[in-house]
Design a protein around this motif. Structure first.
Motif, PDB file in Angstrom:
ATOM      1  N   PHE A  56      65.133 -31.388 -68.452  1.00  0.00           N
ATOM      2  CA  PHE A  56      66.015 -31.775 -67.353  1.00  0.00           C
ATOM      3  C   PHE A  56      66.793 -30.558 -66.852  1.00  0.00           C
ATOM      4  CE2 PHE A  56      70.266 -33.063 -65.907  1.00  0.00           C
ATOM      5  CZ  PHE A  56      69.921 -33.888 -64.840  1.00  0.00           C
ATOM      6  N   VAL A  57      66.902 -30.456 -65.521  1.00  0.00           N
ATOM      7  CA  VAL A  57      67.651 -29.371 -64.881  1.00  0.00           C
ATOM      8  C   VAL A  57      68.697 -29.998 -63.968  1.00  0.00           C
ATOM      9  CG1 VAL A  57      67.528 -27.384 -63.333  1.00  0.00           C
ATOM     10  CG2 VAL A  57      65.674 -27.801 -64.967  1.00  0.00           C
ATOM     11  N   ALA A  58      69.936 -29.602 -64.120  1.00  0.00           N
ATOM     12  CA  ALA A  58      71.012 -30.139 -63.285  1.00  0.00           C
ATOM     13  C   ALA A  58      70.772 -29.737 -61.825  1.00  0.00           C
ATOM     14  CB  ALA A  58      72.364 -29.614 -63.762  1.00  0.00           C
ATOM     15  N   GLU A  59      71.239 -30.585 -60.907  1.00  0.00           N
ATOM     16  CA  GLU A  59      70.967 -30.359 -59.484  1.00  0.00           C
ATOM     17  C   GLU A  59      71.370 -28.973 -58.976  1.00  0.00           C
ATOM     18  OE1 GLU A  59      71.588 -33.073 -56.348  1.00  0.00           O
ATOM     19  OE2 GLU A  59      71.041 -34.845 -57.528  1.00  0.00           O
ATOM     20  N   PRO A  60      72.542 -28.440 -59.342  1.00  0.00           N
ATOM     21  CA  PRO A  60      72.897 -27.121 -58.806  1.00  0.00           C
ATOM     22  C   PRO A  60      71.901 -26.018 -59.170  1.00  0.00           C
ATOM     23  CG  PRO A  60      74.815 -28.205 -59.746  1.00  0.00           C
ATOM     24  CD  PRO A  60      73.628 -29.032 -60.142  1.00  0.00           C
ATOM     25  N   GLU A  61      71.134 -26.233 -60.243  1.00  0.00           N
ATOM     26  CA  GLU A  61      70.181 -25.221 -60.683  1.00  0.00           C
ATOM     27  C   GLU A  61      68.760 -25.488 -60.190  1.00  0.00           C
ATOM     28  OE1 GLU A  61      70.474 -24.648 -64.914  1.00  0.00           O
ATOM     29  OE2 GLU A  61      72.645 -24.962 -64.864  1.00  0.00           O
ATOM     30  N   ARG A  62      68.583 -26.545 -59.429  1.00  0.00           N
ATOM     31  CA  ARG A  62      67.246 -26.845 -58.892  1.00  0.00           C
ATOM     32  C   ARG A  62      67.024 -26.037 -57.609  1.00  0.00           C
ATOM     33  NH1 ARG A  62      67.626 -33.399 -59.345  1.00  0.00           N
ATOM     34  NH2 ARG A  62      68.317 -33.452 -61.529  1.00  0.00           N
ATOM     35  N   ILE A  63      66.643 -24.799 -57.789  1.00  0.00           N
ATOM     36  CA  ILE A  63      66.418 -23.876 -56.686  1.00  0.00           C
ATOM     37  C   ILE A  63      64.919 -23.620 -56.558  1.00  0.00           C
ATOM     38  CG2 ILE A  63      66.887 -21.571 -55.772  1.00  0.00           C
ATOM     39  CD1 ILE A  63      69.367 -23.344 -55.920  1.00  0.00           C
ATOM     40  N   ALA A  64      64.393 -23.808 -55.356  1.00  0.00           N
ATOM     41  CA  ALA A  64      62.982 -23.523 -55.081  1.00  0.00           C
ATOM     42  C   ALA A  64      62.906 -22.515 -53.940  1.00  0.00           C
ATOM     43  CB  ALA A  64      62.232 -24.797 -54.696  1.00  0.00           C
ATOM     44  N   VAL A  65      62.063 -21.488 -54.106  1.00  0.00           N
ATOM     45  CA  VAL A  65      61.943 -20.430 -53.099  1.00  0.00           C
ATOM     46  C   VAL A  65      60.507 -20.393 -52.564  1.00  0.00           C
ATOM     47  CG1 VAL A  65      63.845 -19.023 -53.942  1.00  0.00           C
ATOM     48  CG2 VAL A  65      61.575 -18.718 -54.935  1.00  0.00           C
ATOM     49  N   PHE A  66      60.400 -20.152 -51.273  1.00  0.00           N
ATOM     50  CA  PHE A  66      59.120 -20.146 -50.580  1.00  0.00           C
ATOM     51  C   PHE A  66      58.967 -18.878 -49.752  1.00  0.00           C
ATOM     52  CE2 PHE A  66      59.941 -24.525 -51.459  1.00  0.00           C
ATOM     53  CZ  PHE A  66      58.712 -25.188 -51.501  1.00  0.00           C
ATOM     54  N   ASP A  67      57.851 -18.192 -49.910  1.00  0.00           N
ATOM     55  CA  ASP A  67      57.479 -17.180 -48.945  1.00  0.00           C
ATOM     56  C   ASP A  67      57.197 -17.891 -47.619  1.00  0.00           C
ATOM     57  OD1 ASP A  67      56.360 -14.656 -47.897  1.00  0.00           O
ATOM     58  OD2 ASP A  67      54.445 -15.704 -48.080  1.00  0.00           O
ATOM     59  N   GLN A 123      69.944 -20.516 -45.603  1.00  0.00           N
ATOM     60  CA  GLN A 123      69.044 -20.556 -46.749  1.00  0.00           C
ATOM     61  C   GLN A 123      67.751 -19.785 -46.481  1.00  0.00           C
ATOM     62  OE1 GLN A 123      70.784 -24.951 -47.782  1.00  0.00           O
ATOM     63  NE2 GLN A 123      68.649 -24.644 -48.290  1.00  0.00           N
ATOM     64  N   VAL A 124      67.860 -18.791 -45.598  1.00  0.00           N
ATOM     65  CA  VAL A 124      66.737 -17.905 -45.287  1.00  0.00           C
ATOM     66  C   VAL A 124      67.101 -16.495 -45.732  1.00  0.00           C
ATOM     67  CG1 VAL A 124      65.265 -16.950 -43.481  1.00  0.00           C
ATOM     68  CG2 VAL A 124      66.047 -19.322 -43.317  1.00  0.00           C
ATOM     69  N   VAL A 125      66.262 -15.931 -46.591  1.00  0.00           N
ATOM     70  CA  VAL A 125      66.433 -14.565 -47.084  1.00  0.00           C
ATOM     71  C   VAL A 125      65.256 -13.753 -46.559  1.00  0.00           C
ATOM     72  CG1 VAL A 125      66.688 -13.099 -49.126  1.00  0.00           C
ATOM     73  CG2 VAL A 125      67.527 -15.469 -49.169  1.00  0.00           C
ATOM     74  N   GLY A 126      65.529 -12.595 -45.961  1.00  0.00           N
ATOM     75  CA  GLY A 126      64.445 -11.798 -45.410  1.00  0.00           C
ATOM     76  C   GLY A 126      64.831 -10.349 -45.239  1.00  0.00           C
ATOM     77  N   SER A 127      63.915  -9.585 -44.684  1.00  0.00           N
ATOM     78  CA  SER A 127      64.183  -8.179 -44.396  1.00  0.00           C
ATOM     79  C   SER A 127      65.171  -8.089 -43.243  1.00  0.00           C
ATOM     80  CB  SER A 127      62.879  -7.460 -44.036  1.00  0.00           C
ATOM     81  OG  SER A 127      61.956  -7.513 -45.104  1.00  0.00           O
ATOM     82  N   SER A 128      65.872  -6.962 -43.170  1.00  0.00           N
ATOM     83  CA  SER A 128      66.892  -6.845 -42.129  1.00  0.00           C
ATOM     84  C   SER A 128      67.054  -5.397 -41.684  1.00  0.00           C
ATOM     85  CB  SER A 128      68.245  -7.380 -42.630  1.00  0.00           C
ATOM     86  OG  SER A 128      68.683  -6.656 -43.765  1.00  0.00           O
ATOM     87  N   ILE A 129      67.546  -5.247 -40.456  1.00  0.00           N
ATOM     88  CA  ILE A 129      67.970  -3.933 -39.985  1.00  0.00           C
ATOM     89  C   ILE A 129      69.495  -3.926 -39.974  1.00  0.00           C
ATOM     90  CG2 ILE A 129      65.876  -3.627 -38.631  1.00  0.00           C
ATOM     91  CD1 ILE A 129      67.470  -4.228 -36.118  1.00  0.00           C
ATOM     92  N   LYS A 130      70.051  -2.756 -39.884  1.00  0.00           N
ATOM     93  CA  LYS A 130      71.509  -2.639 -39.953  1.00  0.00           C
ATOM     94  C   LYS A 130      72.159  -3.174 -38.680  1.00  0.00           C
ATOM     95  CE  LYS A 130      71.693   1.225 -43.184  1.00  0.00           C
ATOM     96  NZ  LYS A 130      72.151   2.616 -43.441  1.00  0.00           N
ATOM     97  N   PHE A 132      66.632 -30.754 -55.001  1.00  0.00           N
ATOM     98  CA  PHE A 132      66.406 -29.310 -54.926  1.00  0.00           C
ATOM     99  C   PHE A 132      67.059 -28.729 -53.681  1.00  0.00           C
ATOM    100  CE2 PHE A 132      63.188 -30.290 -57.980  1.00  0.00           C
ATOM    101  CZ  PHE A 132      62.843 -29.105 -58.622  1.00  0.00           C
ATOM    102  N   LYS A 133      67.433 -27.473 -53.774  1.00  0.00           N
ATOM    103  CA  LYS A 133      67.837 -26.693 -52.620  1.00  0.00           C
ATOM    104  C   LYS A 133      66.700 -25.723 -52.331  1.00  0.00           C
ATOM    105  CE  LYS A 133      72.137 -24.815 -50.782  1.00  0.00           C
ATOM    106  NZ  LYS A 133      73.516 -24.393 -51.123  1.00  0.00           N
ATOM    107  N   THR A 134      66.176 -25.752 -51.110  1.00  0.00           N
ATOM    108  CA  THR A 134      64.991 -24.966 -50.772  1.00  0.00           C
ATOM    109  C   THR A 134      65.374 -23.741 -49.939  1.00  0.00           C
ATOM    110  OG1 THR A 134      64.595 -26.414 -48.863  1.00  0.00           O
ATOM    111  CG2 THR A 134      63.410 -26.915 -50.902  1.00  0.00           C
ATOM    112  N   PHE A 135      64.827 -22.603 -50.324  1.00  0.00           N
ATOM    113  CA  PHE A 135      65.099 -21.342 -49.642  1.00  0.00           C
ATOM    114  C   PHE A 135      63.796 -20.697 -49.187  1.00  0.00           C
ATOM    115  CE2 PHE A 135      68.794 -21.988 -52.259  1.00  0.00           C
ATOM    116  CZ  PHE A 135      69.853 -21.389 -51.599  1.00  0.00           C
ATOM    117  N   ILE A 136      63.843 -20.017 -48.059  1.00  0.00           N
ATOM    118  CA  ILE A 136      62.751 -19.142 -47.652  1.00  0.00           C
ATOM    119  C   ILE A 136      63.108 -17.733 -48.085  1.00  0.00           C
ATOM    120  CG2 ILE A 136      61.552 -18.114 -45.684  1.00  0.00           C
ATOM    121  CD1 ILE A 136      61.928 -20.799 -44.241  1.00  0.00           C
ATOM    122  N   VAL A 137      62.180 -17.061 -48.764  1.00  0.00           N
ATOM    123  CA  VAL A 137      62.374 -15.675 -49.194  1.00  0.00           C
ATOM    124  C   VAL A 137      61.153 -14.899 -48.712  1.00  0.00           C
ATOM    125  CG1 VAL A 137      62.739 -14.121 -51.140  1.00  0.00           C
ATOM    126  CG2 VAL A 137      63.715 -16.423 -51.192  1.00  0.00           C
TER     127      VAL A 137
END
Length: 338
Positions: free
Chosen positions: A64-75, A215-222, A188-193
């Protein structure tokens, strides 16, 4: 007459109560029978997903995993939407070169811009990461973040994929959209990476996937803060800030999310380190999955020998680590939403 009316009301009330009780009893069964992943064939990947979700959400389960720790990441590219014949953001950048060309007559003779204007993909590919970054810097910078968001939104509204003749935002994988929704329905909390630009993705990911921009993580310019005509703005600069690809993905996850995921989904060697970071942590339950493009008829077939979305080292690693490989042709009933 009065007695008859009382009897009628009595039986009516009893009928309503009976119907209500039946509904309460029947509802869990109905829910249990509904399929949250209808676009998936009933093969090993679907079974692995359902089994994993049941284990980590069942109270009292050793996994069992508590809800705050249910993290799923997707390319994103190749995992959630098409990445051939080239990454969608590259198609956007090449169109931007053509749009901006009248302001830059020197591009007619300077590489890699000449190749972009001529449609010479071989020369463009030969320019390597340096050439592609040069194009990205020129076409994505020199404007405010709000201006860039409008440029992206306007382009996506009119651009069409060369093979499917549909808007790129319609070429998202229906099975993965269902998976995202299924995970969120189970806490789950779903993120794009993604290695793609974070500000290229954020204007449309919520509508396409249900993933909000934060909830979107990606490459960035300054970017830099400036007052422009008494208005606070963020201006995009032609300098790389962060590349969210390969070994950069675990770094981005740590900096932006702050929790180690328990599930990761990718499709290429660019996702190798993200899956390693997610699944090789020794926790009770972890899920790693790779989308393998095997369907040349409905989409594309490619893996080890491709310039976009190469799946080589990660495919070999899957056999060792126990990651599940999703065979697009065998495991998905449909690719895109009709």
């Amino acid at each position: 007459m009065l007695a008859t009316r009382r009897e009628f009301l009595k039986w009516t009330r009893q009928g309503i109560l009976a119907i209500g009780l039946f509904t309460l009893l029947a509802a869990p069964t109905t829910l249990a029978q509904s399929d949250p992943l209808p676009s998936w064939n009933d093969t090993a990947p679907k079974q692995a997903i359902v089994s994993f979700v049941e284990k980590v959400t069942r109270q009292g389960s050793p996994e069992f995993v508590a809800e705050p720790e249910r993290i799923a990441v997707f390319d994103n590219d190749g995992t959630l939407w098409v990445e051939h014949p080239m990454y969608t953001q590259l198609a956007f950048a090449l169109d931007r070169v053509k749009t901006l060309a009248p302001q830059h007559p020197e591009w007619q003779t300077v590489q890699p811009f000449k190749a972009a204007l001529d449609g010479d993909m071989k020369t463009l590919a030969a320019s390597g990461e340096k050439g592609l970054l040069e194009i990205i810097m020129v076409t994505h910078a020199g404007m405010t973040t709000d201006e860039f968001q409008k440029v992206v939104t306007d382009w996506l509204a009119t651009a069409r994929d060369p093979k499917f003749k549909r808007p790129y935002t319609e070429l998202v994988y229906q099975p993965m959209v269902e998976l995202l929704a299924y995970l969120r329905a189970n806490g789950f909390k779903t993120f794009i990476v993604s290695g793609g630009g974070v500000e290229f993705m954020r204007p449309w990911t919520e509508k396409a996937y249900g993933v909000p921009p934060e909830q979107v993580v990606g490459s960035s310019i300054k970017t830099e803060f400036k007052m422009q005509d008494d208005t606070p703005t963020l201006r995009r600069l032609p300098e790389v800030n962060f590349i969210d690809d390969k070994a950069g993905k675990p770094v981005g996850i740590n900096e932006e999310i702050g929790r180690r995921p328990i599930a990761a989904f990718g499709n290429s060697d660019g996702d190798l380190e993200m899956l390693q970071w997610t699944t090789m942590a020794g926790a009770p339950a972890r899920l790693g999955m790779l989308v393998h493009h095997t369907d040349a008829e409905r989409e594309y077939a490619y893996d080890r020998n491709t310039d976009f979305g190469r799946l080589d080292k990660a495919l070999d690693a899957a056999a060792i680590t126990g990651w599940t490989v999703i065979d697009m042709k065998a495991d998905w009933k449909q690719i895109f939403k009709d």
